[in-house]
Design a protein around this motif. Structure first.
Motif, PDB file in Angstrom:
ATOM      1  N   LYS A  77       7.177 -32.712 -15.751  1.00  0.00           N
ATOM      2  CA  LYS A  77       8.036 -34.150 -15.948  1.00  0.00           C
ATOM      3  C   LYS A  77       7.022 -34.487 -16.730  1.00  0.00           C
ATOM      4  O   LYS A  77       7.210 -35.961 -17.654  1.00  0.00           O
ATOM      5  N   GLY A  78       5.399 -34.833 -16.130  1.00  0.00           N
ATOM      6  CA  GLY A  78       4.462 -35.215 -17.721  1.00  0.00           C
ATOM      7  C   GLY A  78       2.933 -35.189 -16.594  1.00  0.00           C
ATOM      8  O   GLY A  78       2.681 -34.555 -15.631  1.00  0.00           O
ATOM      9  N   GLY A  79       2.055 -36.124 -17.245  1.00  0.00           N
ATOM     10  CA  GLY A  79       0.740 -35.674 -17.523  1.00  0.00           C
ATOM     11  C   GLY A  79       0.616 -36.166 -16.718  1.00  0.00           C
ATOM     12  O   GLY A  79      -0.699 -36.121 -15.100  1.00  0.00           O
ATOM     13  N   PHE A  80       1.130 -38.013 -15.579  1.00  0.00           N
ATOM     14  CA  PHE A  80       0.782 -38.306 -14.923  1.00  0.00           C
ATOM     15  C   PHE A  80       1.499 -38.687 -14.081  1.00  0.00           C
ATOM     16  O   PHE A  80       3.254 -38.581 -14.426  1.00  0.00           O
ATOM     17  N   VAL A  81       1.523 -38.671 -12.716  1.00  0.00           N
ATOM     18  CA  VAL A  81       2.507 -38.820 -11.381  1.00  0.00           C
ATOM     19  C   VAL A  81       2.062 -40.065 -10.957  1.00  0.00           C
ATOM     20  O   VAL A  81       0.916 -40.940 -10.887  1.00  0.00           O
ATOM     21  N   THR A  82       2.868 -41.648 -10.771  1.00  0.00           N
ATOM     22  CA  THR A  82       2.867 -42.559  -9.414  1.00  0.00           C
ATOM     23  C   THR A  82       3.013 -42.460  -8.000  1.00  0.00           C
ATOM     24  O   THR A  82       3.636 -41.539  -8.187  1.00  0.00           O
ATOM     25  N   GLY A  83       2.502 -43.029  -7.596  1.00  0.00           N
ATOM     26  CA  GLY A  83       2.891 -42.944  -6.107  1.00  0.00           C
ATOM     27  C   GLY A  83       1.667 -43.629  -4.865  1.00  0.00           C
ATOM     28  O   GLY A  83       1.056 -44.646  -5.601  1.00  0.00           O
ATOM     29  N   GLU A 101       7.716 -32.241  -6.613  1.00  0.00           N
ATOM     30  CA  GLU A 101       8.303 -31.992  -5.074  1.00  0.00           C
ATOM     31  C   GLU A 101       6.455 -31.732  -4.775  1.00  0.00           C
ATOM     32  O   GLU A 101       6.441 -31.945  -3.248  1.00  0.00           O
ATOM     33  N   ASN A 102       5.298 -30.653  -5.312  1.00  0.00           N
ATOM     34  CA  ASN A 102       3.648 -30.704  -4.456  1.00  0.00           C
ATOM     35  C   ASN A 102       3.282 -32.360  -4.171  1.00  0.00           C
ATOM     36  O   ASN A 102       3.750 -32.665  -4.620  1.00  0.00           O
ATOM     37  N   ILE A 103       2.713 -31.467  -3.087  1.00  0.00           N
ATOM     38  CA  ILE A 103       1.193 -32.546  -2.346  1.00  0.00           C
ATOM     39  C   ILE A 103       0.475 -32.967  -3.994  1.00  0.00           C
ATOM     40  O   ILE A 103      -0.098 -31.441  -4.133  1.00  0.00           O
ATOM     41  N   VAL A 104       0.257 -33.973  -3.883  1.00  0.00           N
ATOM     42  CA  VAL A 104      -0.974 -34.162  -4.883  1.00  0.00           C
ATOM     43  C   VAL A 104      -2.249 -34.492  -3.891  1.00  0.00           C
ATOM     44  O   VAL A 104      -2.312 -35.198  -2.985  1.00  0.00           O
ATOM     45  N   VAL A 122      -1.887 -41.077 -11.009  1.00  0.00           N
ATOM     46  CA  VAL A 122      -2.866 -39.951 -11.080  1.00  0.00           C
ATOM     47  C   VAL A 122      -2.436 -39.206 -12.141  1.00  0.00           C
ATOM     48  O   VAL A 122      -1.141 -38.627 -12.874  1.00  0.00           O
ATOM     49  N   TYR A 123      -3.808 -38.248 -12.271  1.00  0.00           N
ATOM     50  CA  TYR A 123      -3.731 -37.942 -14.331  1.00  0.00           C
ATOM     51  C   TYR A 123      -3.427 -36.586 -12.958  1.00  0.00           C
ATOM     52  O   TYR A 123      -4.361 -35.855 -12.020  1.00  0.00           O
ATOM     53  N   LEU A 124      -2.981 -34.972 -13.729  1.00  0.00           N
ATOM     54  CA  LEU A 124      -2.755 -33.756 -12.732  1.00  0.00           C
ATOM     55  C   LEU A 124      -4.094 -33.351 -13.505  1.00  0.00           C
ATOM     56  O   LEU A 124      -3.521 -32.874 -14.557  1.00  0.00           O
ATOM     57  N   SER A 130      -0.703 -20.761  -6.540  1.00  0.00           N
ATOM     58  CA  SER A 130      -0.909 -20.767  -4.659  1.00  0.00           C
ATOM     59  C   SER A 130      -1.612 -21.990  -3.876  1.00  0.00           C
ATOM     60  O   SER A 130      -2.206 -22.356  -2.784  1.00  0.00           O
ATOM     61  N   ARG A 131      -1.939 -22.891  -4.879  1.00  0.00           N
ATOM     62  CA  ARG A 131      -2.426 -24.013  -4.461  1.00  0.00           C
ATOM     63  C   ARG A 131      -2.343 -25.413  -5.005  1.00  0.00           C
ATOM     64  O   ARG A 131      -0.654 -25.425  -6.253  1.00  0.00           O
ATOM     65  N   HIS A 132      -2.008 -26.924  -4.237  1.00  0.00           N
ATOM     66  CA  HIS A 132      -1.517 -27.687  -4.779  1.00  0.00           C
ATOM     67  C   HIS A 132      -2.184 -28.199  -5.865  1.00  0.00           C
ATOM     68  O   HIS A 132      -2.835 -27.913  -6.468  1.00  0.00           O
ATOM     69  N   PHE A 133      -1.043 -29.108  -6.428  1.00  0.00           N
ATOM     70  CA  PHE A 133      -2.017 -30.399  -7.476  1.00  0.00           C
ATOM     71  C   PHE A 133      -3.357 -30.737  -7.075  1.00  0.00           C
ATOM     72  O   PHE A 133      -2.770 -31.406  -6.013  1.00  0.00           O
TER      73      PHE A 133
END
Length: 712
Positions: A77-83, A101-104, A122-124, A130-133
């Protein structure tokens, strides 16, 4: 002399993160390996081949898509997420976000000064198989907390605040000029005023001195400050409250239904000063009873958007600590103007019902009233009337009690859950030190008041929720309670099996019915407290919402909070909305009330946490002179670092650290809520009865440490 240009080199991880950064920052653009290499000034063939390998790995891990041969584009969806930052005790954090959906996961070094509950961007990084973001905080959008409670440590040249909260991972540096007369060892509140980018510790200033550790006032104020709850009212609130008109005009009385000649009384705790509710009763010609539930008309005295109203909204609730109440409203309102004191004319908002002797409701009315309470009963006084069937207003109280019993019985038959855990109370000396612990239990007088308040809340919610104008329900504030999550019920069922119990989970009614049967069966047993606690933990949390889903615990399709406007802001919201809709007003802005409900729910949870913290503090204080004494207890919690034990006779809870169990190496089994010895296979399971010795009582940490004597 010219210097040769240094050759750029990247390891695979660094290059992967940089490549993903290009795509995530430009999610609409596509790139090939040549364009990537050009951006990083990479010219050697081996690194260019590595770029191609990484690009196809990103396709495999679903970070990129190959839009056509050799050309790639960002898939997320984007290289950044907010949370929101959920900081762990080990220093790293998880980011709670709806964006993916995944845990960061964010490491301690990549938090970049973000703290627990901060809203962040947060920059992903590249997602590995097999790992979370994983990510890095690049912006703190909103600081949730900037002031912290702690103990001040002063040296010759500098000072630090050591925070009390486990979710504040670093000390706050306090320059000498910012001490503001605070002294070494005092409990204080410090505010962060700067946090240089490369500095480990923020810089702060002392904004309030609470006192020395162990002093009752200092500790109670520290608990309030820890949860960002108010210590006192600002002066302007007292001044505004003093200006509110006290006299009730004839014009105002003429607008209201007059109950002053009808038998009316209040029933409240012995130490109560703010009386929210009164009950009236009168026999009518057809033999039925007209019963009025009269609630203090707080919103008559407090207009919207005034400073008093804004302060009440900000607080959202009164806070009930062990030794005091921190009120939502200043005393002139809570204990005087609005309080339904006996033998005084008082303005109310009322729910009035015609009820027959079988507790069937034939008619209802909602509106503004004026009352004059004949008598103020304490719960103990009303209980004595019920038990002896004698005393002042005994006829009226016994009739109301009989109807309340029927209402209560019907509620449980319809699927309401009956959890009646006893409430821990302390007897305090003049310095606030606990000298005794006792347990407050609800009796018939408590149930009498409870049932009529529940009736009023339910019927007000039905009146608005069921009435539709142009097929559209009007915006309203509901008290909702979702059904228990299946996984929590499964865990609860597994837990109670070891005591020989089981609950049915096929339907909502079977769940509530079997839980009620279970709680009745274990009443008076050693495991009662732990089973009641686990039953409560299996439930969803009640909250405020404009979206009605009903109240599972009470088994009501519609429910609200109407009956306590002196101590809960949502009740004030309900009063205003009910008045508006009774006057045929249009529906209010839905979005505005969504935010108000969310704020009220959050403040309620903070107040509950502060209340629990004050109880825990007094429990530790109560146990200070009992070091070395032996008690019997129940294992109330099992963790990877130890087991919690609740003492049966006083409900004080402490921990036995795993390191204290020297007979074996113990392993934590989370699924079965137990620890077991690797060699001996000894096990300690939630609910086991044990004998312990009190090892230490740490007031600063609100922590009791026990040592195991033996398993019973």
């Amino acid at each position: 002399m010219s210097k040769s240009k240094k050759k750029k080199s990247f390891n695979k991880r660094t290059l992967s993160n940089k490549i993903l950064g290009i795509f995530s920052n430009n999610p609409t653009k596509s790139y090939n390996y040549k364009q990537i290499a050009q951006k990083f000034e990479i010219k050697d063939i081996a690194t260019k081949q590595l770029i191609t390998t990484i690009l196809y790995e990103f396709v495999e891990y679903e970070n990129l898509i190959e839009v056509y041969k050799g050309k790639f584009k960002f898939k997320s969806k984007g290289g950044f997420v907010t949370g929101t930052v959920d900081l762990t005790s080990k220093g790293y954090a998880h980011i709670i976000t709806d964006d993916i959906e995944n845990i960061v996961y964010v490491s301690k070094s990549n938090l970049n000064h973000a703290l627990h509950n901060d809203k962040v961007k947060v920059y992903l990084y590249a997602k590995r198989k097999s790992r979370h973001f994983e990510g890095e905080v690049v912006e703190i959008i909103e600081r949730t907390k900037s002031s912290f409670v702690g103990t001040l440590e002063i040296t010759r040249n500098f000072a630090f605040l050591v925070p009390s909260s486990k979710t504040m991972p670093v000390d706050i540096f306090i320059p000498q000029k910012n001490l503001n007369k605070a002294e070494n060892g005092q409990k204080v509140i410090a505010k962060i005023i700067d946090w240089p980018k490369r500095a480990k510790n923020p810089v702060g200033e002392i904004v309030e001195i609470l006192g020395y550790p162990g002093e009752n006032e200092a500790e109670i104020h520290a608990i309030l400050a820890e949860f960002d709850l108010p210590l006192r009212f600002p002066d302007n609130i007292f001044k505004a409250a003093d200006k509110i008109e006290e006299n009730i005009s004839k014009k105002e009385i003429a607008k209201r239904r007059d109950f002053r000649k009808i038998t009316t009384f209040t029933i409240d705790p012995e130490d109560a000063k703010d009386f929210d509710d009164a009950i009236s009763i009168e026999k009518i010609n057809n033999g039925n009873w007209e019963i009025g539930i009269h609630i203090a008309d707080v919103t008559h005295y407090i207009n919207q958007e005034t400073v008093v109203d804004k302060e009440a909204y900000k607080r959202a609730t009164s806070i009930y600590l062990v030794d005091r109440v921190v009120p939502m409203l200043p005393e002139r309102l809570s204990n005087n103007l609005c309080s339904l004191r006996a033998n005084e004319d008082k303005l109310c908002f009322s729910a009035v019902f015609e009820i027959d002797k079988f507790a069937n409701i034939h008619n209802e009315w909602f509106g503004k009233t004026i009352i004059n309470s004949d008598r103020r009963f304490t719960y103990n006084e009303a209980q004595k009337v019920i038990e002896t069937k004698t005393g002042e207003l005994n006829k009226e109280i016994l009739i109301l009690n009989d109807i309340a019993i029927k209402l209560r019985q019907r509620r449980f038959e319809n699927g309401a859950i009956n959890i009646e855990s006893s409430e821990v109370k302390f007897k305090l000396d003049e310095l606030g030190k606990p000298v005794d612990v006792f347990f407050k239990e609800s009796k018939e007088a408590n149930h009498l008041v409870e049932e009529f308040m529940l009736l009023a809340n339910k019927k007000v919610a039905e009146f608005i929720g069921k009435s539709k104008t142009n097929k559209k329900t009007k915006t309203f504030v509901y008290r909702i309670h979702d059904k228990p999550p299946q996984e929590k019920l499964f865990t609860f069922n597994n837990f109670i099996k070891r005591f020989g119990h089981k609950i049915q989970t096929k339907s909502n009614k079977s769940i509530s019915g079997s839980i009620n049967s279970l709680l009745k069966k274990v009443r008076g047993s050693n495991e009662q407290s732990i089973i009641e606690t686990m039953a409560i933990r299996s439930m969803a949390k009640a909250e405020y919402s404009v979206k009605n889903i009903g109240h599972y615990g009470l088994s009501f399709d519609y429910y609200t909070h109407f009956t306590s406007p002196i101590r809960r802001y949502p009740d004030m919201m309900v009063h205003r909305l009910l008045e508006r809709y009774l006057d045929n007003g249009k529906s209010v802005n839905n979005e505005k009330y969504i935010k108000m409900c969310k704020h009220s729910s959050e403040m309620e949870q903070k107040a509950e946490k502060a209340e629990r913290a004050s109880i825990k503090y007094k429990q530790v204080e109560f146990m200070q002179d009992k070091i070395g004494k032996v008690f019997e207890g129940i294992i109330s919690g099992v963790t990877e670092w130890g087991i919690f034990v609740e003492i049966i006779e006083n409900k004080c809870e402490g921990m036995i650290h795993l390191r204290e169990l020297g007979d074996d190496f113990y392993i934590y089994d989370e699924d079965n809520k137990r620890i077991f010895g690797q060699r001996t296979n000894n096990q300690y399971v939630l609910g086991d009865k044990v004998r312990i010795i009190v090892a230490s009582a740490n007031l600063a940490k609100k922590q009791l440490d026990f040592k195991l004597v033996n398993k019973l």
